[in-house]
Motif scaffolding. Sequence first.
Motif, PDB file in Angstrom:
ATOM      1  N   LYS A 189       0.803  -1.220   0.000  1.00  0.00           N
ATOM      2  CA  LYS A 189       0.000   0.000   0.000  1.00  0.00           C
ATOM      3  C   LYS A 189       0.839   1.275   0.000  1.00  0.00           C
ATOM      4  N   ASN A 190       2.064   1.202   0.509  1.00  0.00           N
ATOM      5  CA  ASN A 190       2.919   2.390   0.544  1.00  0.00           C
ATOM      6  C   ASN A 190       3.910   2.456  -0.613  1.00  0.00           C
ATOM      7  N   SER A 218       4.956   3.292  -4.319  1.00  0.00           N
ATOM      8  CA  SER A 218       4.508   4.256  -5.323  1.00  0.00           C
ATOM      9  C   SER A 218       4.230   3.533  -6.631  1.00  0.00           C
TER      10      SER A 218
END
Length: 436
Positions: free
Chosen positions: A223-224, A226
């Motif tokens: 989720k983090n 890019s």
Amino acid sequence: MKKLLKVIMSMFKEEKLQEFQDIEIKDVVMDSKKVQEGSLFLAINNGNKYIQEALNKGAAIVIGDKVPEEINDKRVITVENTIEIMQKLAREYRRELALKVIGITGSNGKTTTKDLITGVLSEKYITEKTQGNYNNHIGLPYTILTLPGNTEVVVLEMGMSSFGEIDTLCKIAEPNYGIITNIGDSHLEFLKTRENVFKAKGEMIKYISSDKLFIFGDDPYLKNVSGIKVGYLEENDYKINIISEELSATEFTVNNFEKYKISLNGKHNCINATMAIGIGKAFGLTMEEIQRGLEKSQMTAMRFEKKLVGETLYINDAYNASPTSMEYSLMTFDNLKVSKKKIAILGDMLELGEESVKFHKEILEKAIETKIDKIFLYGPLMAQGAQLVKNNNIYTFETKNDIVKALREEKEPIAVLLKGSRGMKLEEIIEQKEQK
């Protein structure tokens, strides 16, 4: 394969230029049994023992690293390491073809995503894909070397079991686009933790610009990162909502207004399909072209593959298994709209390391929470898990033949799910049942 010959001549120009300039390469093989007139034979490991056989069959060029001393043939190129030369040739051939390369890694869903992307892009481009399980440091360069000279896009699976492998594959393939399907429990025998699985799979990230990297945005490990996020959560760039799911198809929307349909079941396959939708859009396809491509996709066998044998419906999802894919499969089978008694046959999940029994216990706990009528278990790990989960719907079997007998004793029509690691070969249950 004139472009491949050009690459070979360039790499070995000093000693082989004159000998090779009139040669025509018709195909590339690693198995001497498949050599024919005009083959490029790559002698790997024991393959060096069969170099003379390949020459006798008419191989155009042979590359080997342990060439028998008695062989003196101008068609033979002796190198220090055949695999390393394969990898270098593949990288140069990839550049010669001016390909667009899509690399796919992740713990689950690589093959289905690959099949769907290939189906979509084939609507507009000459597209090839990894065949079978050719997704490692040998299979991936081999796949590239076998590409026809007019290939425009290739979709490559990138498998791994330890650190550095995805990095090596990316250096060979030089992917323009990347996909990370998820971070699961596969390879824990070697990598120990999911954090390490993420680090190993994540080796792809530095090779792909964030506007061309597609990831499963619901995954806590991704989720983090890019990139372009796909999933069910609101914050994803491609947000999925399932409209309906029947035995033959699933309908869903992307970003609340684009409607698509696939002949696959399960929330996870909607994710795989949406990865293909995102790639299709990146390559300039219309919604109509993407939908046609999804419908025409040729799916690899044993991925929730449906087969009717008499009145018994088999769901063959037995190509491989991990805790994540096992849970996906059970959920999908549980939700499947079919008016038959449901029996799940679950085989051992391999390569899970020290906590293997714990994972089997947990998956059985999830299985008994479903509406599946009976759970048949095959393999010592499943049997150990069953000892920790007491339930009247769980049955353990020592042989596949015993499972077949139990299925034949069922008095009403049944739907049967088969799910286990490749080493369990659960598809043999269908084969034995057909021999009745």
